[in-house]
Design an enzyme around this catalytic site. Structure first.
Site, short mmCIF file in Angstrom:
data_model
loop_
_atom_site.label_atom_id
_atom_site.label_comp_id
_atom_site.label_asym_id
_atom_site.label_seq_id
_atom_site.Cartn_x
_atom_site.Cartn_y
_atom_site.Cartn_z
N LYS A 1 14.20 -6.29 -15.41
CA LYS A 1 13.99 -6.40 -13.96
C LYS A 1 12.85 -7.37 -13.64
CE LYS A 1 10.92 -2.56 -13.02
NZ LYS A 1 10.59 -1.37 -12.30
N LYS B 1 5.96 -8.29 -12.85
CA LYS B 1 4.79 -9.09 -13.16
C LYS B 1 4.33 -8.88 -14.59
CE LYS B 1 1.20 -9.62 -11.01
NZ LYS B 1 -0.08 -9.09 -10.55
N LYS C 1 2.33 4.60 -20.12
CA LYS C 1 1.10 3.82 -20.02
C LYS C 1 0.20 4.05 -21.22
CE LYS C 1 0.93 2.90 -15.12
NZ LYS C 1 0.14 2.92 -13.88
#
Ligand code: TRP
Length: 339
Positions: free
Chosen positions: A201, A204, A114
């Protein structure tokens, strides 16, 4: 009810907008099933959602949106709560911060991922302390209910390991086996890929075409499946192309056994037509989400009542959390008073 286990399950989901078919087949479907077997606590983790750049109004809307979606899928309202309505999670996080090393948090893979995402984003390259502390909050989520089992994906394994480390260190420091160590619950779940790019995969974060909303209407589902990539040009003839495999996976996950068997037979005989495969995939997804859409429209019509219901389930669950926190404060030398 005699075969119901006394074990406790806890899991959390971030309120980040749409649930897609990948989330559903990969996790939430299992949440729904576990309710018959265990005492389950499912949390919409809004405190976690604040660790990356966010907008207050979006956070609040997404929180209620995901509550409604989870209820539509069949999560029992009494098992569902909003994390910030149980502020003891944050208080226990503070205490756990004192039983967790900075170095260990720095080594968390998700933190590193992140952090680099934020750096790439340039504009929003602000890395909060909360992002580093995220796994400690997760440990508090689990341990405050003394959960035995935590259904999570492999990506959360490291966080659960940290939860166990915190529990162990806490127990050692207070000289008492207070927390038992929670176990991950990995269940066999299908890996659903993006229909637009089957090499990645379904997610979103990659953008709109890379996921199919679990609450999409029939037309949208048919359109998205119609444009699904089947041949990616890799390994021609050697094995089933990823895109084709993915459509089979979606049919299987939808439990459309008949279509699955018939189409697979066609595939092996070399007579499979992609139009048929796609039609069956779309039909399967539509059959899966039809009851959810129906339930959701009923829930949306009673939004006020739903909000009240979840506020009171959160309040009931809070009492369990308060009990643990009281014992923890006692153990670590903090004071307890009745306000
Ligand atoms: N970190 C989890 C995720 O991103 C969400 C989460 C928060 C969670 N608290 C939890 C999962 C407690 C399991 C248990 O998927």
């Amino acid at each position: 009810m005699s075969d119901v286990s006394h074990k406790t399950v806890l899991s959390g989901i971030q309120p980040t907008g749409d649930i897609h078919f990948g989330n559903y087949f990969g996790a939430i479907k299992n949440w729904e099933k576990l309710q018959a077997q265990y005492k389950c606590y499912y949390s919409v983790v809004d405190y976690h959602a604040m660790t990356m750049p966010f907008t207050p109004s979006v956070l609040r809307n997404n929180t209620w949106e995901i509550v409604i979606n989870l209820l539509a899928i069949g999560i029992n309202p009494e098992n569902l709560f909003i994390q910030s309505l149980v502020p003891e999670h944050a208080e226990l996080t503070w205490i756990f911060n004192c039983y967790c090393s900075y170095g260990q948090l720095m080594r968390m893979t998700q933190f590193k991922d992140k952090t680099s995402q934020l750096k790439e984003g340039q504009k929003d390259d602000y890395i909060s302390v909360a992002l580093l502390d995220y796994p400690v909050l997760q440990a508090a989520d689990v341990l405050i209910y003394k959960a035995d089992l935590v259904p999570v994906g492999k990506d959360q394994e490291q966080h659960l390991e940290l939860t166990r480390d915190i529990a162990q260190r806490f127990n050692f420091q207070v000289g008492k086996e207070y927390f038992s160590l929670p176990e991950p619950l990995f269940t066999e779940t299908p890996k659903i890929r993006s229909t637009a790019d089957p090499s990645r995969k379904m997610s979103k974060s990659a953008g709109e075409k890379h996921y199919i909303n679990l609450f999409a209407d029939e037309t949208t589902i048919r359109r998205q499946i119609k444009s699904a990539v089947t041949d990616t040009g890799q390994n021609p003839g050697t094995s089933m192309a990823e895109g084709v495999q993915n459509l089979f996976e979606l049919i299987k996950a939808s439990e459309n056994v008949q279509a699955y068997d018939a189409l697979l037979q066609n595939y092996h005989q070399g007579s499979l037509k992609y139009v048929d495969l796609k039609e069956a995939t779309a039909d399967s997804l539509i059959a899966t989400n039809a009851p959810f859409l129906q339930k959701k429209s009923e829930l949306v019509a009673n939004k006020k009542q739903i909000k009240d219901e979840i506020k009171s389930s959160s309040a009931a669950i809070r009492r369990v959390a308060q009990e643990t926190l009281k014992e923890v404060k006692e153990l670590v030398g903090l004071l307890n008073v009745k306000y």
